[in-house]
Design an enzyme around this catalytic site. Structure first.
Site, PDB file in Angstrom:
ATOM      1  N   TYR A   1      12.185 -21.568 -17.663  1.00  0.00           N
ATOM      2  CA  TYR A   1      11.680 -20.142 -17.128  1.00  0.00           C
ATOM      3  C   TYR A   1      11.428 -19.161 -18.270  1.00  0.00           C
ATOM      4  O   TYR A   1      12.465 -18.704 -18.809  1.00  0.00           O
ATOM      5  CB  TYR A   1      12.716 -19.796 -15.851  1.00  0.00           C
ATOM      6  CG  TYR A   1      12.655 -18.422 -15.002  1.00  0.00           C
ATOM      7  CD1 TYR A   1      11.102 -18.598 -14.642  1.00  0.00           C
ATOM      8  CD2 TYR A   1      12.666 -16.927 -15.727  1.00  0.00           C
ATOM      9  CE1 TYR A   1      10.764 -17.143 -13.278  1.00  0.00           C
ATOM     10  CE2 TYR A   1      12.445 -16.248 -14.832  1.00  0.00           C
ATOM     11  CZ  TYR A   1      11.523 -16.429 -13.796  1.00  0.00           C
ATOM     12  OH  TYR A   1      10.928 -14.352 -13.503  1.00  0.00           O
TER      13      TYR A   1
ATOM     14  N   GLY B   1       0.324  -1.023  -0.002  1.00  0.00           N
ATOM     15  CA  GLY B   1       0.468   0.030  -0.393  1.00  0.00           C
ATOM     16  C   GLY B   1       0.703   1.522  -0.094  1.00  0.00           C
ATOM     17  O   GLY B   1       0.554   1.942   0.103  1.00  0.00           O
TER      18      GLY B   1
ATOM     19  N   GLY C   1      -1.718   0.214  -4.662  1.00  0.00           N
ATOM     20  CA  GLY C   1      -2.189   0.212  -3.194  1.00  0.00           C
ATOM     21  C   GLY C   1      -2.333   1.348  -2.860  1.00  0.00           C
ATOM     22  O   GLY C   1      -2.915   1.669  -1.277  1.00  0.00           O
TER      23      GLY C   1
ATOM     24  N   SER D   1      -4.672 -10.411 -12.222  1.00  0.00           N
ATOM     25  CA  SER D   1      -3.712  -9.746 -14.100  1.00  0.00           C
ATOM     26  C   SER D   1      -4.774 -11.114 -14.927  1.00  0.00           C
ATOM     27  O   SER D   1      -5.062 -12.021 -15.452  1.00  0.00           O
ATOM     28  CB  SER D   1      -3.101 -10.029 -14.001  1.00  0.00           C
ATOM     29  OG  SER D   1      -2.360  -9.900 -15.093  1.00  0.00           O
TER      30      SER D   1
END
Length: 320
Positions: free
Chosen positions: A194, A39, A44, A172
């Site tokens: 990856y 936040g 946030g 998302s």
């Protein structure tokens, strides 16, 4: 897509152009205590600011507690009546998550709303302090553990006050772009295969699966707590600091689709506070309206497997 570009409102009465202040107009959150991770900046921070504006007691949890305190002072500058606290939380460390939970419990505060907002995106391959791939560790594992540690407080708060508790997982649209199997359970830490983008998508898929499975479990036990997932939209924040040149070019070419932070925080604030969503749980929201998530995200078997898998990761980390 047309509604996204034009900002035309959906069934809720709000749309992509709506701001966090607009979707919470007239709502009094005086009796609510809200905890939001991440936040101190971006959406946030805007979420924390608007919820404080609506009179909620807001606890800002952030890895950089100095930045969290600066965010607190910035909000207080414009809203001297705001009730705010800042606590240190590093979601990439289960030890830090545990310490945070202990510190929060020691405050003896109620907890009505938990917003799992913090995250990392497209970062290079690395392992967390607990030996887990960083995006999965930060975006999913840390929030999963945090939620579990605070769940009893939320249940007690909901029961004693009669006010519905709400848990919100930030996800998302990237959950659609994950690995072929959805979640790489057997190769969660593999470096050779990856992909920063697919690993991010995997973590965002995990956020929805976690929310859906937790929602089912809470409903089964009759707890007065809802759990939903939110996609804030495309927003210009420091979350994109690890973005590739391709993403930066794509952003330039699709600038009309991007939101500012005031619009980006709208769906989170809507799902957190709006009375129209009383009793609504296990859903996926975009632009302050309910949408259907991807196929993997709706897979109950996958959600249950992820739940068990994540619990094992937590147990293993605690035994190190």
């Amino acid at each position: 897509m047309f509604r996204l570009i034009t900002g035309i409102a959906g069934p809720s009465g709000f749309g992509s152009a709506s701001t966090a202040e607009q979707v919470t107009q007239g709502i009094d959150a005086t009796n609510l205590t809200v905890l939001i991770t991440g936040g101190a900046s971006g959406i946030g921070f805007e979420t924390a600011r608007v919820l404080a504006l609506r009179n909620a007691h807001v606890i800002i949890a952030a890895r950089n507690v100095e930045a969290a305190n600066e965010a607190k002072q910035l909000i207080l500058k414009d809203n001297k009546a705001a009730r705010l606290d800042a606590l240190k939380l590093d979601l990439a460390s289960l030890k830090s998550v545990k310490a945070f939970a202990n510190n929060f419990i020691a405050l003896n505060l109620p907890l009505n709303i938990l917003i799992n907002n913090a995250g990392v995106m497209f970062c290079p391959y690395q392992l967390s302090e607990d030996g887990i791939e960083m995006q999965f560790a930060t975006n999913h594992l840390g929030h999963f553990y945090l939620t579990n540690l605070l769940l009893n407080i939320m249940k007690e708060t909901a029961k004693s006050t009669g006010i519905e508790g709400r848990i919100i997982n930030m996800t998302s649209v990237a959950h659609l772009h994950t690995y072929d199997e959805g979640i790489k359970f057997d190769k969660i830490n593999e470096e050779t295969s990856y992909s920063d983008r697919k690993a991010y998508g995997q973590s965002k898929l995990a956020n929805i699966l976690h929310a859906n499975e937790l929602s089912r479990r809470l409903q089964a036990e009759g707890a007065n707590i809802t759990v939903n997932s939110v996609h804030p939209g495309l927003i210009t924040t420091n979350l994109y600091r690890h973005s590739s040149l391709f993403i930066k070019i794509l952003k330039f070419l699709t600038y009309i689709l991007w939101k500012n932070v005031h619009q980006g925080a709208a769906t989170t604030c809507y799902v957190a506070l709006h009375p129209a969503l009383k009793g609504v749980s296990g859903k996926y929201f975009l632009d302050c309206n309910e949408y259907e998530s991807g196929t993997f995200a709706r897979d109950e078997i996958l959600a249950k497997r992820l739940w068990d898998f994540t619990n094992k990761l937590v147990d293993a980390a605690q035994n190190i």
